[in-house]
Scaffold this motif. Structure first.
Motif, PDB file in Angstrom:
ATOM      1  N   SER B 420       0.826  -1.195   0.000  1.00  0.00           N
ATOM      2  CA  SER B 420       0.000   0.000   0.000  1.00  0.00           C
ATOM      3  C   SER B 420       0.871   1.259   0.000  1.00  0.00           C
ATOM      4  N   GLN B 421       1.890   1.291   0.862  1.00  0.00           N
ATOM      5  CA  GLN B 421       2.733   2.483   0.963  1.00  0.00           C
ATOM      6  C   GLN B 421       3.606   2.647  -0.286  1.00  0.00           C
ATOM      7  N   ALA B 422       4.099   1.523  -0.798  1.00  0.00           N
ATOM      8  CA  ALA B 422       4.904   1.607  -2.018  1.00  0.00           C
ATOM      9  C   ALA B 422       4.039   2.124  -3.165  1.00  0.00           C
ATOM     10  N   GLY B 423       2.788   1.668  -3.218  1.00  0.00           N
ATOM     11  CA  GLY B 423       1.862   2.156  -4.240  1.00  0.00           C
ATOM     12  C   GLY B 423       1.643   3.646  -4.106  1.00  0.00           C
ATOM     13  N   MET B 424       1.483   4.095  -2.870  1.00  0.00           N
ATOM     14  CA  MET B 424       1.280   5.525  -2.627  1.00  0.00           C
ATOM     15  C   MET B 424       2.502   6.316  -3.090  1.00  0.00           C
ATOM     16  N   ALA B 425       3.693   5.795  -2.759  1.00  0.00           N
ATOM     17  CA  ALA B 425       4.920   6.498  -3.164  1.00  0.00           C
ATOM     18  C   ALA B 425       4.960   6.641  -4.684  1.00  0.00           C
ATOM     19  N   HIS B 426       4.613   5.539  -5.386  1.00  0.00           N
ATOM     20  CA  HIS B 426       4.595   5.618  -6.861  1.00  0.00           C
ATOM     21  C   HIS B 426       3.538   6.589  -7.358  1.00  0.00           C
ATOM     22  N   ARG B 427       2.446   6.642  -6.630  1.00  0.00           N
ATOM     23  CA  ARG B 427       1.387   7.567  -7.027  1.00  0.00           C
ATOM     24  C   ARG B 427       1.898   9.002  -6.973  1.00  0.00           C
ATOM     25  N   TRP B 428       2.654   9.343  -5.896  1.00  0.00           N
ATOM     26  CA  TRP B 428       3.164  10.716  -5.782  1.00  0.00           C
ATOM     27  C   TRP B 428       4.153  11.008  -6.906  1.00  0.00           C
ATOM     28  N   TRP B 429       4.908  10.026  -7.282  1.00  0.00           N
ATOM     29  CA  TRP B 429       5.846  10.195  -8.389  1.00  0.00           C
ATOM     30  C   TRP B 429       5.058  10.520  -9.672  1.00  0.00           C
ATOM     31  N   LYS B 430       3.956   9.771  -9.886  1.00  0.00           N
ATOM     32  CA  LYS B 430       3.119  10.051 -11.062  1.00  0.00           C
ATOM     33  C   LYS B 430       2.511  11.446 -10.964  1.00  0.00           C
ATOM     34  N   VAL B 431       2.056  11.815  -9.749  1.00  0.00           N
ATOM     35  CA  VAL B 431       1.458  13.138  -9.549  1.00  0.00           C
ATOM     36  C   VAL B 431       2.482  14.221  -9.860  1.00  0.00           C
ATOM     37  N   GLY B 432       3.718  14.013  -9.443  1.00  0.00           N
ATOM     38  CA  GLY B 432       4.777  14.999  -9.663  1.00  0.00           C
ATOM     39  C   GLY B 432       5.123  15.173 -11.132  1.00  0.00           C
ATOM     40  N   GLY B 463       7.656   4.905   4.929  1.00  0.00           N
ATOM     41  CA  GLY B 463       6.721   3.929   5.510  1.00  0.00           C
ATOM     42  C   GLY B 463       6.870   2.574   4.849  1.00  0.00           C
ATOM     43  N   ALA B 464       6.978   2.593   3.503  1.00  0.00           N
ATOM     44  CA  ALA B 464       7.095   1.332   2.775  1.00  0.00           C
ATOM     45  C   ALA B 464       8.367   0.592   3.167  1.00  0.00           C
ATOM     46  N   ILE B 465       9.455   1.356   3.288  1.00  0.00           N
ATOM     47  CA  ILE B 465      10.733   0.714   3.622  1.00  0.00           C
ATOM     48  C   ILE B 465      10.672   0.120   5.034  1.00  0.00           C
ATOM     49  N   CYS B 466      10.158   0.911   5.981  1.00  0.00           N
ATOM     50  CA  CYS B 466      10.059   0.407   7.354  1.00  0.00           C
ATOM     51  C   CYS B 466       9.249  -0.883   7.402  1.00  0.00           C
ATOM     52  N   THR B 467       8.058  -0.859   6.781  1.00  0.00           N
ATOM     53  CA  THR B 467       7.202  -2.045   6.875  1.00  0.00           C
ATOM     54  C   THR B 467       7.800  -3.215   6.087  1.00  0.00           C
TER      55      THR B 467
END
Lengths: 656, 656
Positions: B420-432, B463-467
């Motif tokens: 979920s967090q990795a997906g979110m991180a990729h989403r922000w990259w797409k948003v940027g 978050g993704a890395i920690c989890t």
């Protein structure tokens, strides 16, 4: 080699099937299927006949003396004094029954079991009562013989005591498999163990008497604990009658030979009769001898060690040295082994006779007809499996205890004795009222006038009265011990048999073509095509439906207005102008609205109108794909299967 | 109110179904069926939202501290000193995950569970992995929460200890029934027990701290026996990591709110976010407080008494007098009751979320589509039943032991966190990388350029890395305790999901009407009529068969030459000149020769030829009459059901 015949305007094509059943796990378990032509027929002499038919009767000395003592034990060791007088009475009864059955063997050279004799002479109710009694008798024989066999094993190897039930169930399943495979009831397989058992038992009794007469017999060392109730009861008539009832289990199996007369060499009735007398004589001698010796050695009846085991280890005990004699030496083990094997052979008798009788009753239409079909190995597989199942269930319920099973048993045996002898008595009466030279062919035998018919009637009549009295004594004295189960079960079984018979008779009348005119012409053929969507599968079904009739209606059950609208638009393109009915289903049910619609159509049906439901049936490539579909077609077909007047057609469509 | 429409040359009849489901035992068990129109929709505020969504997360304090101590117990009481530092680390992780999920709640106002976020941002494999992880997670949540609830009950009433498994299975079935009936996830039903639990737990922790600060807390009286292995182990990093792994079960359920954003009142993302922060704060405080106090009172982890029970009876113990305080007074029982109830509510969360996710994945075509069908009470009944079945099975296998179940659990939870967090991180990259003002509509949310996207990407990435690290720690440290099962199961599940998807996709292609021409006309229609005898039923089927086609062949499988001859003579009279084929069956098989013949005919089939098997189907008057017939028709239909190219028609005939 196909043959085509043209005869009376019809073409008949006959052809042999080349189909050979493939090898499978069943082949491994019970052997290759046998063609019908392989059915064997061979006859046997007296010595082999004794071995084949006597296992059931002779094996009863393994439990009859023990079960007599079990009841007397309630009165403490004082009760045991009555064991020998009881055994004498049982032996007298044995003689009466044997003489009575001699006449059956001669009157029914084609085999005269209680069912057949009762059917010919006493009518259907008596015959079905005898049938029910015999079927329960065979089930209990299997359960008792296996349980007693396991008790012998456990006596020799007490460590196995906790595993009695699984051992007994395992033996039942083993015997079932052997019988599904098809056991040849002849030859060495039966003769060797039976004569081994007889040799060992006579040796044990002989050694016992020799030591008794020389005063060196002694008593049982370390007898098992006596299992008696809280207080020692007085010796009452009721107690003695109960013990006597148990003792009569010695008579079980005596009638066996009368069933199997056809198996003997000619003159078969004579050979069978002589074999039966031999069998009864041996049984009587051993039963009396063993009961007498048990009293002398002070044997105690117990679930932990059988009295046969106690007798053998006392007779062969010190001063006889090991390994031949001694406490548990070679002779002891040989005696136990012989007894165990004869008990398993007795179980086998149940497995031979139960399916055969089931097939006869099934063919008469009082049991499901399937019981009369032969399985792949030419045996009546369904009967064999049914027997194994019920016997195993009884063993589990009664914890493989012979003492618990016996009260259920002997009622059925003596009831069938009574019916058989009463039937014979009536037969002699009929014979006596024929004119000399007149012959009447009955289903089981031929009646001819015989001069000595009065005496014969008296002999069988006396046998019937004796066994009827014993049956009554059972019903009263063993009622609380479990006989009530049988007294309730027997009428229920007979009622069931007649209910089955009524069904078959009604069906035959309804299917009969007598007084059957030409069926009406089909004037109208309505076709209903349930569809869940419009796709290639639906269109294949539509094509088929249109070929059947011009009156086709497609029906869609709608749970979702949007999906229904989409389907309707597709139907406009692909529906070939066929009428479409959309049923709204607010409760998201598929089958129920559809069935309601179909029933409505069916209710308006004219007599010469046929309604066909054409169901598109999805056929997936792999079996597990079925799990991914709701299988509405399957449920619909199941729901319509037993609906009168509606023809259901499956049109398959498959994904390549 | 029927409507008939004539449009584009086709007639469409629409009608509502009057069918109302009848009352049955199901009505009594789960209530009246509900029409589709009754589907409810309502939104909730923050206070109720906390109660509804927090049960899962907050209930974890009932087992997370205990399971930390269980591992440390291997090092003896010395290990317990590490419990509080571990709890601090877990709380830091909780904070990281909460902050990370805050962004999910705002980015996915339509609900952003791990499955949806992964599907939009990481592709199908990641989405299905998240799906598999979440589904196993819900199953284990149900099993663990119920088992822990039963452990609380057993702590208060030790006499119930031997009945843990039936109690737990009973609770699962109860929750299943409640959910099949349809639980409203709102209002007092959730708020009262959740706030009661919070009040009791805060009171217990508060009283505990007050007595700790005043020096009157003392230690646990009569602690349960410490269950440790043979030898006390040294405190190793591995041991501490294992204890940490168990402690992170406190984080389970934190993501719940991100799934259910739509349930909140507007501004729903904001409300959901604030509720999540409150929930995490409460959880962190209670987790730390309880772990600290457990160390002070010397609580020992045990299957016999939970540490919550030990804490409650020590905090409320003497000198507080009964009935309010005391060893097992009112406050103690209220605390245990509150804890038990919140655990059952957590189970209920699993029953709410598993079927919902199953329906989403089913609708996407990666699980059987049936999971997406709503049952009679508008809930996803199949998913609810599947969850109950698997959870009950786990409880039976693992004897309702939380300690045994936990190693299977947390891997799935943290795997879904990571995805979920990795997906979110990729989403922000797409948003940027979007131009300002540009909008991209994805399935779960809308992408718009946001200025602070780098920071947001870093937060979610961290978050993704920690989890991810925690997931790895699990896989290694808990491998032998049971995590290997999950590591094997997860790829198998994902592979299964894709196999299912492939099937649905292929099917859609094959059923598609694109590029589909008009089907070929049926040129020839061969009809085969298997008959076992000549009677009214056969003639009804013959009449139907002749109506279908002029090319009808009757087939009889013969096991008995005499019966075949009799049939043939009857056919000459009644067969209307139709060709008759007699197949000899030397092995007394009925189906196999018939199937062989049908297959032979089918093999010669032309493309525009249809083969129909018309099967006379006997319909008896009473159901048990079916047992008296061999049901050859039924077996034949089953054998032909999945055979391509062959249409099977049942023509019923019934005895009136």
């Amino acid at each position: 080699m196909e043959t085509i015949e043209e005869e009376n305007d019809i073409t008949v094509l006959r052809r042999p099937t080349e189909y050979r059943p493939p090898l499978s796990w069943r082949t491994w378990l019970i052997g290759r299927p046998l063609p019908t032509a392989d059915a064997p027929h061979q006859t046997i002499g007296k010595a082999i006949g004794l071995a084949v038919f006597a296992a059931d009767a002779l094996s009863s000395i393994a439990y009859a003396p023990q079960e007599t003592l079990v009841i007397l034990a309630a009165a403490g060791t004082a009760g045991f004094a009555y064991a020998f007088p009881i055994a004498l009475t049982v032996t007298v009864l044995l003689a009466i029954v044997t003489i009575s059955y001699q006449q059956t063997v001669h009157a029914y050279p084609g085999g005269g079991g209680a069912y057949i004799v009762a059917r010919d002479n006493l009518g259907e109710v008596a015959a079905q009562t005898a049938g029910a009694a015999l079927l329960t008798d065979y089930i209990l024989l299997a359960a008792v013989a296996v349980s007693s066999g396991v008790a012998q094993i456990v006596s020799a190897y007490p460590a196995l005591f906790p595993y009695r039930v699984p051992l007994a169930v395992g033996l039942v399943l083993f015997t079932m498999l052997a019988n599904l495979r098809g056991v040849k009831e002849s030859g060495a397989a039966f003769a060797i163990p039976t004569y081994f058992f007889l040799a060992m038992t006579f040796l044990t009794v002989g050694v016992g008497f020799f030591r008794y007469l020389t005063g060196t017999l002694g008593t049982v060392v370390d007898p098992p604990p006596l299992e008696i109730g809280a207080a020692v009861q007085p010796v009452t008539l009721f107690l003695i009658l109960r013990a006597f009832s148990n003792g009569t289990t010695a008579l079980t199996g005596v009638e066996c030979i009368s069933n199997g007369v056809t198996a003997f060499k000619e003159p078969r009735s004579r050979n069978a009769g002589i074999t039966m007398i031999w069998m009864s004589a041996i049984l009587g001698v051993l039963f009396l001898g063993i009961t007498f010796l048990l009293g002398q050695i002070g044997a105690l009846p117990s679930e932990e060690e059988t009295v046969i085991s106690q007798l053998a280890r006392t007779a062969y005990g010190p001063p006889l040295p090991l390994p031949i004699g001694g406490a548990r030496g070679g002779l002891y083990l040989a005696t136990i082994a012989g007894t165990t094997i004869i008990l398993i052979l007795a179980t086998n008798t149940a497995f031979a006779d139960f399916p055969r009788l089931g097939a006869i009753i099934g063919a008469d239409g009082f049991l499901p007809r399937q019981l009369a079909y032969r399985g792949s190995r030419l045996v009546f597989s369904r009967g064999i499996a049914a027997l194994a199942l019920i016997a195993a269930l009884l063993i589990v319920i009664f914890r493989a205890s012979v003492t618990a099973l016996v009260p259920l048993w002997a009622i059925g045996v003596f009831l069938s004795f009574t019916l058989s002898q009463a039937g014979m008595a009536h037969r002699w009466w009929k014979v006596g009222h024929l004119a000399p030279g007149q012959e009447v062919q009955e289903r089981g035998s031929t009646l001819r006038y015989e001069p000595g018919w009065t005496l014969k009637m008296v002999v069988n009549g006396f046998g019937a009265i004796c066994t009827a009295v014993v049956t009554l004594v059972f019903a009263v004295t063993k009622f609380r011990d479990g006989a009530w189960i049988v007294l309730l079960l027997m009428p229920a079984l007979v009622a069931g048999f007649f209910a089955i018979h009524r069904h078959y008779r009604d069906l035959a009348v309804h299917l009969s073509l007598e007084h059957y005119g030409t069926p009406p012409h089909i004037a109208r053929h309505r076709v209903i095509l349930p569809i869940s969507g419009v796709h290639r599968g639906t269109l294949a079904a539509l094509r088929y439906a249109r070929q059947l009739s011009d009156d086709v209606t497609a029906v869609h059950v709608s749970m979702d207005p949007a999906a229904a609208e989409s389907l309707r638009r597709k139907w406009e393109v692909w529906g070939e102008g066929i009428r479409l009915v959309i049923l709204d289903s607010p409760y998201r049910l598929l089958l129920e609205p559809l069935l309601e619609y179909i029933e409505e159509i069916a209710a308006q049906r004219q007599p010469n109108e046929t309604i066909t439901i054409v169901v598109p049936q999805f056929v997936p490539r792999r079996w597990w794909h079925n799990l991914l579909h709701a299988q509405e077609a399957l449920w619909l077909r199941l729901a319509l299967l037993f609906k009168p007047g509606i023809v259901v057609t499956d049109v398959p469509y498959q994904v390549e």
